[in-house]
Design a protein around this motif. Structure first.
Motif, PDB file in Angstrom:
ATOM      1  N   ARG A 118       0.831  -1.204   0.000  1.00  0.00           N
ATOM      2  CA  ARG A 118       0.000   0.000   0.000  1.00  0.00           C
ATOM      3  C   ARG A 118       0.861   1.248   0.000  1.00  0.00           C
ATOM      4  O   ARG A 118       2.000   1.237   0.462  1.00  0.00           O
ATOM      5  CB  ARG A 118      -0.933  -0.009   1.217  1.00  0.00           C
ATOM      6  N   SER A 119       0.291   2.336  -0.466  1.00  0.00           N
ATOM      7  CA  SER A 119       1.012   3.600  -0.508  1.00  0.00           C
ATOM      8  C   SER A 119       1.226   4.136   0.894  1.00  0.00           C
ATOM      9  O   SER A 119       0.319   4.085   1.734  1.00  0.00           O
ATOM     10  CB  SER A 119       0.230   4.617  -1.340  1.00  0.00           C
ATOM     11  N   ARG A 120       2.416   4.667   1.143  1.00  0.00           N
ATOM     12  CA  ARG A 120       2.672   5.296   2.437  1.00  0.00           C
ATOM     13  C   ARG A 120       1.737   6.485   2.659  1.00  0.00           C
ATOM     14  O   ARG A 120       1.413   6.838   3.797  1.00  0.00           O
ATOM     15  CB  ARG A 120       4.137   5.757   2.503  1.00  0.00           C
ATOM     16  N   GLU A 170      -1.302   6.618   2.344  1.00  0.00           N
ATOM     17  CA  GLU A 170      -2.520   6.170   3.024  1.00  0.00           C
ATOM     18  C   GLU A 170      -2.323   6.097   4.536  1.00  0.00           C
ATOM     19  O   GLU A 170      -3.290   6.091   5.291  1.00  0.00           O
ATOM     20  CB  GLU A 170      -2.940   4.785   2.513  1.00  0.00           C
ATOM     21  N   GLY A 171      -1.054   6.042   4.970  1.00  0.00           N
ATOM     22  CA  GLY A 171      -0.761   5.874   6.390  1.00  0.00           C
ATOM     23  C   GLY A 171      -0.716   4.405   6.760  1.00  0.00           C
ATOM     24  O   GLY A 171      -1.570   3.614   6.346  1.00  0.00           O
ATOM     25  N   TYR A 172       0.322   4.033   7.539  1.00  0.00           N
ATOM     26  CA  TYR A 172       0.484   2.629   7.933  1.00  0.00           C
ATOM     27  C   TYR A 172       0.007   2.363   9.365  1.00  0.00           C
ATOM     28  O   TYR A 172       0.089   1.242   9.847  1.00  0.00           O
ATOM     29  CB  TYR A 172       1.965   2.237   7.824  1.00  0.00           C
ATOM     30  N   GLY A 173      -0.487   3.398  10.049  1.00  0.00           N
ATOM     31  CA  GLY A 173      -0.839   3.247  11.453  1.00  0.00           C
ATOM     32  C   GLY A 173      -1.895   2.192  11.720  1.00  0.00           C
ATOM     33  O   GLY A 173      -1.851   1.509  12.745  1.00  0.00           O
ATOM     34  N   GLY A 174      -2.835   2.035  10.804  1.00  0.00           N
ATOM     35  CA  GLY A 174      -3.896   1.049  10.996  1.00  0.00           C
ATOM     36  C   GLY A 174      -3.422  -0.385  10.922  1.00  0.00           C
ATOM     37  O   GLY A 174      -4.145  -1.310  11.328  1.00  0.00           O
ATOM     38  N   TYR A 175      -2.194  -0.582  10.433  1.00  0.00           N
ATOM     39  CA  TYR A 175      -1.659  -1.937  10.286  1.00  0.00           C
ATOM     40  C   TYR A 175      -0.643  -2.286  11.365  1.00  0.00           C
ATOM     41  O   TYR A 175      -0.084  -3.390  11.369  1.00  0.00           O
ATOM     42  CB  TYR A 175      -1.009  -2.092   8.903  1.00  0.00           C
ATOM     43  N   LEU A 176      -0.402  -1.365  12.293  1.00  0.00           N
ATOM     44  CA  LEU A 176       0.564  -1.617  13.357  1.00  0.00           C
ATOM     45  C   LEU A 176       0.150  -2.845  14.171  1.00  0.00           C
ATOM     46  O   LEU A 176      -0.975  -2.919  14.666  1.00  0.00           O
ATOM     47  CB  LEU A 176       0.665  -0.400  14.274  1.00  0.00           C
ATOM     48  N   LEU A 177       1.061  -3.812  14.276  1.00  0.00           N
ATOM     49  CA  LEU A 177       0.825  -5.043  15.050  1.00  0.00           C
ATOM     50  C   LEU A 177      -0.498  -5.701  14.658  1.00  0.00           C
ATOM     51  O   LEU A 177      -1.200  -6.274  15.490  1.00  0.00           O
ATOM     52  CB  LEU A 177       0.847  -4.726  16.547  1.00  0.00           C
ATOM     53  N   HIS A 178      -0.820  -5.623  13.377  1.00  0.00           N
ATOM     54  CA  HIS A 178      -2.137  -6.025  12.896  1.00  0.00           C
ATOM     55  C   HIS A 178      -2.529  -7.426  13.329  1.00  0.00           C
ATOM     56  O   HIS A 178      -3.652  -7.658  13.819  1.00  0.00           O
ATOM     57  CB  HIS A 178      -2.196  -5.916  11.368  1.00  0.00           C
ATOM     58  N   ASP A 179      -1.639  -8.397  13.146  1.00  0.00           N
ATOM     59  CA  ASP A 179      -2.015  -9.787  13.410  1.00  0.00           C
ATOM     60  C   ASP A 179      -1.999 -10.127  14.893  1.00  0.00           C
ATOM     61  O   ASP A 179      -2.436 -11.218  15.283  1.00  0.00           O
ATOM     62  CB  ASP A 179      -1.086 -10.728  12.635  1.00  0.00           C
ATOM     63  N   MET A 180      -1.531  -9.203  15.726  1.00  0.00           N
ATOM     64  CA  MET A 180      -1.634  -9.354  17.173  1.00  0.00           C
ATOM     65  C   MET A 180      -2.859  -8.599  17.707  1.00  0.00           C
ATOM     66  O   MET A 180      -3.423  -8.969  18.729  1.00  0.00           O
ATOM     67  CB  MET A 180      -0.361  -8.840  17.864  1.00  0.00           C
ATOM     68  N   GLU A 223      11.890  -0.479   6.860  1.00  0.00           N
ATOM     69  CA  GLU A 223      11.623   0.802   7.520  1.00  0.00           C
ATOM     70  C   GLU A 223      10.126   1.005   7.742  1.00  0.00           C
ATOM     71  O   GLU A 223       9.712   1.802   8.592  1.00  0.00           O
ATOM     72  CB  GLU A 223      12.197   1.951   6.700  1.00  0.00           C
ATOM     73  N   ALA A 224       9.316   0.250   7.017  1.00  0.00           N
ATOM     74  CA  ALA A 224       7.869   0.356   7.173  1.00  0.00           C
ATOM     75  C   ALA A 224       7.425   0.019   8.593  1.00  0.00           C
ATOM     76  O   ALA A 224       6.364   0.477   9.041  1.00  0.00           O
ATOM     77  CB  ALA A 224       7.168  -0.560   6.173  1.00  0.00           C
ATOM     78  N   ALA A 225       8.212  -0.771   9.321  1.00  0.00           N
ATOM     79  CA  ALA A 225       7.877  -1.078  10.718  1.00  0.00           C
ATOM     80  C   ALA A 225       7.874   0.198  11.550  1.00  0.00           C
ATOM     81  O   ALA A 225       7.012   0.401  12.417  1.00  0.00           O
ATOM     82  CB  ALA A 225       8.869  -2.087  11.284  1.00  0.00           C
ATOM     83  N   VAL A 226       8.830   1.078  11.281  1.00  0.00           N
ATOM     84  CA  VAL A 226       8.877   2.363  11.971  1.00  0.00           C
ATOM     85  C   VAL A 226       7.756   3.268  11.481  1.00  0.00           C
ATOM     86  O   VAL A 226       7.114   3.973  12.268  1.00  0.00           O
ATOM     87  CB  VAL A 226      10.249   3.036  11.779  1.00  0.00           C
ATOM     88  N   TYR A 227       7.480   3.238  10.169  1.00  0.00           N
ATOM     89  CA  TYR A 227       6.380   4.038   9.630  1.00  0.00           C
ATOM     90  C   TYR A 227       5.066   3.697  10.343  1.00  0.00           C
ATOM     91  O   TYR A 227       4.262   4.582  10.653  1.00  0.00           O
ATOM     92  CB  TYR A 227       6.193   3.787   8.135  1.00  0.00           C
ATOM     93  N   ALA A 228       4.840   2.403  10.581  1.00  0.00           N
ATOM     94  CA  ALA A 228       3.592   1.979  11.230  1.00  0.00           C
ATOM     95  C   ALA A 228       3.479   2.567  12.633  1.00  0.00           C
ATOM     96  O   ALA A 228       2.415   3.047  13.034  1.00  0.00           O
ATOM     97  CB  ALA A 228       3.516   0.461  11.274  1.00  0.00           C
ATOM     98  N   LEU A 229       4.570   2.548  13.376  1.00  0.00           N
ATOM     99  CA  LEU A 229       4.567   3.118  14.725  1.00  0.00           C
ATOM    100  C   LEU A 229       4.328   4.626  14.678  1.00  0.00           C
ATOM    101  O   LEU A 229       3.481   5.162  15.404  1.00  0.00           O
ATOM    102  CB  LEU A 229       5.897   2.818  15.417  1.00  0.00           C
ATOM    103  N   VAL A 230       5.082   5.309  13.825  1.00  0.00           N
ATOM    104  CA  VAL A 230       4.982   6.773  13.740  1.00  0.00           C
ATOM    105  C   VAL A 230       3.604   7.188  13.244  1.00  0.00           C
ATOM    106  O   VAL A 230       2.992   8.124  13.777  1.00  0.00           O
ATOM    107  CB  VAL A 230       6.097   7.326  12.829  1.00  0.00           C
ATOM    108  N   ASP A 231       3.070   6.494  12.232  1.00  0.00           N
ATOM    109  CA  ASP A 231       1.761   6.847  11.694  1.00  0.00           C
ATOM    110  C   ASP A 231       0.649   6.573  12.700  1.00  0.00           C
ATOM    111  O   ASP A 231      -0.399   7.247  12.680  1.00  0.00           O
ATOM    112  CB  ASP A 231       1.493   6.084  10.393  1.00  0.00           C
TER     113      ASP A 231
END
Length: 212
Positions: free
Chosen positions: A32-34, A36-46, A84-92
Motif C-alpha cells: 500500500r502507498s505510504r 494512506e498511512g500505515y498506522g492502521g496496520y501496526l501489530l495487525h495480526d496481534m 523501515e515500514a515497521a517504523v512508519y507503522a509506529l509513527v503513523d
C-alpha cells in the motif's frame, strides 16, 4: 522532522520479547502507498483476528492504551528484517517513543531517522514500568535532555547513542547533522589544501568550454 525533547503521554505496556518487524507491520500491507498511512496496520495480526475483529484483551486495544504515544516492551524490540515500514507503522499510529531493554540495530537507526525515540532501559526498570502501567493508568514523562523516564514520583534512566540524541533533540536527519559541522568541514578543507594541495581537484581556466 519534529524535535523530541520532553514528552508526557499515555503509555502502552507490551509484555512481549522479540517483537519483530514482521509483527510490527506484516509484509502484505507494505504494497500500500505510504500516503494512506500505515498506522492502521501496526501489530495487525496481534491486534485483530483473522476476520478483522479487535482482540479485546490485547494491550493496544484497551483504554487508555489505545491513545498511547509511548510503548514499553521487553528485550529485542524491532528484531528481524530491515524494513523501515515497521517504523512508519509506529509513527503513523502516533507513537513517539519505544522503551525496551534492547532493540534491533537497524530498527533503532530507522527509528531515529523518523523522529521515534528508542529508549534503552535496564531490564529490571523495564519490568517495573510494565507492571506500573498494567496496574494503573499512569502517564510517563520521557525527558531526552535528562535521559530519564518518570512516573508516579519515581524516575529511571535510559541510554541512547549521543549522536542519535543530538539528532532527535534538534529534529535533524543525517544531512542536517553533517551541515551542523559546516564550519569545521570548511576549515579542514582549507587547511588540508595547504598541506596536500594535490588532493583537491583544480579546474583549469577554459576547461570544458566549447569554442564556436
Amino acid at each position: 522532522m519534529q524535535p523530541f525533547q520532553r514528552l508526557t503521554a499515555p503509555a502502552c505496556p507490551l509484555p512481549y520479547a522479540n517483537i519483530d518487524t514482521d509483527q510490527l507491520i506484516p509484509a502484505r500491507f507494505m504494497k500500500r502507498s505510504r500516503a494512506e498511512g500505515y498506522g492502521g496496520y501496526l501489530l495487525h495480526d496481534m491486534r485483530f483476528t483473522s476476520t478483522g475483529t479487535e482482540i479485546a484483551d490485547f494491550p493496544l486495544n484497551r483504554t487508555p492504551s489505545r491513545n498511547a504515544l509511548i510503548i514499553v516492551a521487553r528485550r529485542n524490540f524491532g528484531a528481524g528484517s530491515s524494513r523501515e515500514a515497521a517504523v512508519y507503522a509506529l509513527v503513523d499510529y502516533g507513537i513517539r517513543c519505544v522503551i525496551a531493554p534492547s532493540f534491533g540495530d537497524i530498527f533503532a537507526s530507522n527509528s531515529v531517522n523518523n523522529g521515534l525515540l528508542p529508549a534503552k532501559v535496564d531490564e529490571g526498570d523495564g519490568e517495573a514500568l510494565i507492571r506500573l502501567l498494567q496496574e494503573t493508568n499512569a502517564e510517563l514523562t520521557v525527558d531526552l535532555e535528562a535521559q530519564t523516564i518518570s512516573a508516579k514520583g519515581s524516575s529511571v534512566p535510559f541510554a541512547i547513542d549521543p549522536v542519535w540524541r543530538t539528532k532527535l533533540l534538534n529534529g535533524w536527519d543525517d544531512i542536517d547533522i553533517t551541515l551542523s559541522q559546516a564550519d569545521a568541514i570548511a576549515r579542514f578543507r582549507e587547511e588540508d589544501s595547504l598541506i596536500r594541495p594535490w588532493v583537491t581537484p583544480r579546474i583549469r581556466e577554459g576547461a570544458g568550454q566549447t569554442t564556436m
